[in-house]
Design an enzyme around this catalytic site. Structure first.
Site, PDB file in Angstrom:
ATOM      1  NE  ARG A 255      -0.784  51.260  25.037  1.00  0.00           N
ATOM      2  CZ  ARG A 255      -1.737  51.402  24.113  1.00  0.00           C
ATOM      3  NH1 ARG A 255      -2.935  51.825  24.444  1.00  0.00           N
ATOM      4  NH2 ARG A 255      -1.484  51.130  22.855  1.00  0.00           N
ATOM      5  CG  HIS A 259      -5.140  47.969  25.402  1.00  0.00           C
ATOM      6  ND1 HIS A 259      -5.428  48.758  26.494  1.00  0.00           N
ATOM      7  CD2 HIS A 259      -6.026  46.939  25.427  1.00  0.00           C
ATOM      8  CE1 HIS A 259      -6.463  48.224  27.143  1.00  0.00           C
ATOM      9  NE2 HIS A 259      -6.838  47.127  26.510  1.00  0.00           N
ATOM     10  CE1 TYR A 268      -3.050  53.054  20.008  1.00  0.00           C
ATOM     11  CE2 TYR A 268      -3.871  51.230  18.696  1.00  0.00           C
ATOM     12  CZ  TYR A 268      -3.393  51.715  19.893  1.00  0.00           C
ATOM     13  OH  TYR A 268      -3.240  50.869  20.956  1.00  0.00           O
TER      14      TYR A 268
HETATM   15  C1  LIG Z   1     -17.060  49.148  31.033  1.00  0.00           C
HETATM   16  C2  LIG Z   1     -16.071  48.774  29.964  1.00  0.00           C
HETATM   17  N1  LIG Z   1     -16.176  49.357  28.747  1.00  0.00           N
HETATM   18  C3  LIG Z   1     -15.284  49.045  27.784  1.00  0.00           C
HETATM   19  C4  LIG Z   1     -14.293  48.123  28.013  1.00  0.00           C
HETATM   20  C5  LIG Z   1     -13.296  47.770  26.927  1.00  0.00           C
HETATM   21  N2  LIG Z   1     -11.969  48.324  27.260  1.00  0.00           N
HETATM   22  C6  LIG Z   1     -10.999  47.522  27.749  1.00  0.00           C
HETATM   23  S1  LIG Z   1      -9.610  48.368  28.081  1.00  0.00           S
HETATM   24  C7  LIG Z   1     -10.284  49.830  27.582  1.00  0.00           C
HETATM   25  C8  LIG Z   1      -9.475  51.103  27.633  1.00  0.00           C
HETATM   26  C9  LIG Z   1      -9.230  51.597  29.000  1.00  0.00           C
HETATM   27  O1  LIG Z   1      -8.294  52.645  28.977  1.00  0.00           O
HETATM   28  P1  LIG Z   1      -7.702  53.281  30.278  1.00  0.00           P
HETATM   29  O2  LIG Z   1      -8.783  53.498  31.281  1.00  0.00           O
HETATM   30  O3  LIG Z   1      -6.918  54.465  29.882  1.00  0.00           O
HETATM   31  O4  LIG Z   1      -6.746  52.141  30.887  1.00  0.00           O
HETATM   32  P2  LIG Z   1      -5.416  51.508  30.249  1.00  0.00           P
HETATM   33  O5  LIG Z   1      -5.862  50.312  29.461  1.00  0.00           O
HETATM   34  O6  LIG Z   1      -4.751  52.533  29.399  1.00  0.00           O
HETATM   35  O7  LIG Z   1      -4.589  51.102  31.415  1.00  0.00           O
HETATM   36  C10 LIG Z   1     -11.590  49.637  27.148  1.00  0.00           C
HETATM   37  C11 LIG Z   1     -12.458  50.709  26.620  1.00  0.00           C
HETATM   38  C12 LIG Z   1     -14.226  47.531  29.291  1.00  0.00           C
HETATM   39  N3  LIG Z   1     -13.280  46.652  29.631  1.00  0.00           N
HETATM   40  N4  LIG Z   1     -15.139  47.878  30.244  1.00  0.00           N
END
Ligand SMILES: Cc1ncc(C[n+]2csc(CCOP(=O)(O)OP(=O)(O)O)c2C)c(N)n1
Ligand SMILES: [Mg+2]
Length: 354
Positions: A255, A259, A268
């Protein structure tokens, strides 16, 4: 029962600039098809870069940047046919554009405006999913339904590395495998779930390894190599159409953007690595491939970029021309028999908002 081999651990590549192996050609992709893939990547890149500006101008709320994810999205998309369904996460918020969705729709979605929703049937694109992995069972169910009806359609679900730790991912993957659903589980592994690195996410050596536990093939590709993403997805689509069930693809990248617009990764992330990765970002890599093949030249690249910029300008204009939503929508459709207090609550809200 067919034997499921251990997931592949090597990253598949087609673009030969990373390992000195030289460029490969992909069967079935001629000059026109390659240019279509490039056009899609530029369309997505333009949308993404303009959205970040749009956000910094305060015209949309938060926004999940997908800069350098275009190879995964466009590569996978071009392996699909029109009747196949796409289940995006917030990271693929603009993938509908590749199906002809006007940019004003996802822009309105990020503005929290009701014009940002669509009928999924119109584009075979499901709603943008914000809860992590909850759309994996939805996609598995739709794919199974297509199989039961004897239709030719498959489904693809996009999710991140972090999503593979969620119960809904497990349930969806297992359900798809057990029902032999024509589903492609496309994991965009960008190394991070907000500030949690993938090493802290799992003890599995690769995310593709997880596929074996469900009894489906797991492939690993370079997620910034659009042609590798295309080729792997096409292979998965062929399996799906042949009644061989789901496939999981782990597309590996790093990435290089926050985010989302509300995040400051300098707290981080390894900023030197980010700089390195940005130098080999996916649109430029593919453009290099096309130039080496004699397909791309300056004028053509400029005209494709101008076309995408024009479409985006129009999209922004259309999104902003939408009249503000009526606040009554907050109350409408929530209950069959709305509580009596809704009327006065709405009046109070209208008063507060002026
Ligand atoms: C069920 C749930 N738990 C927590 C969150 C908060 N949250 C938003 S994005 C994220 C990280 C997700 O990471 P990843 O699956 O690697 O996807 P990326 O954002 O890197 O595309 C989290 C924990 C959420 N949206 N839904
Ligand atoms: Mg991630």
């Amino acid at each position: 029962m067919a034997q499921v081999l251990p997931a592949e651990r090597d990253l598949r590549r087609v673009i030969g600039d990373a390992d000195g192996a030289g460029d490969r050609q992909v069967e079935g992709l001629g000059e026109q098809e390659l240019l279509e893939v490039y056009r899609s990547m530029v369309q997505l890149r333009t949308y993404d870069e303009r959205s970040v500006v749009y956000h910094s101008q305060g015209r949309i709320g938060t926004y999940a940047i997908f800069w350098n994810h275009e190879a995964m999205q466009a590569g996978a998309f071009h392996a699909l046919e029109d009747q196949d369904w796409i289940f995006p996460s917030y990271r693929e918020s603009a993938i509908g554009l590749l199906r002809g969705m006007p940019p004003a729709i996802p822009l309105s979605w990020w503005r929290g405006h009701p014009a940002g929703w669509w009928n999924p049937e119109d584009y075979r694109v499901a709603s943008i999913c914000v809860p992590i992995a909850t759309h994996v069972p939805h996609a598995a169910g739709l794919a199974w339904g297509k199989k039961l009806k004897g239709e030719r359609a498959a489904a693809i679900v996009f999710f991140g590395d972090g999503a593979t730790s969620e119960g809904a991912f497990h349930e969806g993957a297992n359900f798809a495998a057990v029902t032999g659903a024509p589903l492609i589980l496309f994991c965009s592994n960008n190394g991070w779930a907000i500030s949690t690195p993938v090493e802290a996410q799992t003890r599995a050596q690769t995310l593709a390894d997880k596929a074996v536990g469900y009894g489906m093939p797991g492939l690993r590709v370079d997620g910034t190599d659009v042609l590798a993403c295309f080729e792997a997805t096409r292979e998965a689509v062929v399996r799906a159409r042949n009644g061989e069930g789901p496939t999981m693809i782990e597309a590996v990248s790093y990435r290089v953007a926050p985010h989302a617009t509300a995040d400051d990764p300098s707290a981080y992330i390894d900023l030197e690595r980010v700089e390195e990765e940005r130098k080999r970002e996916c649109v430029g890599r593919f453009e290099g491939y096309l130039r080496r093949a004699g397909i791309m030249h300056d004028d053509l690249a400029a005209s494709i970029q101008a076309e995408a910029a024009d479409a985006m300008r129009e999209g922004i204009k259309a999104a902003e021309a939408e009249p503000p939503a009526d606040v009554e929508l907050l109350f409408a459709n929530a209950y069959v028999d709305p509580p009596a207090s809704f009327g006065s609550d709405l009046d109070e809200l209208r008063g507060t908002l002026g």
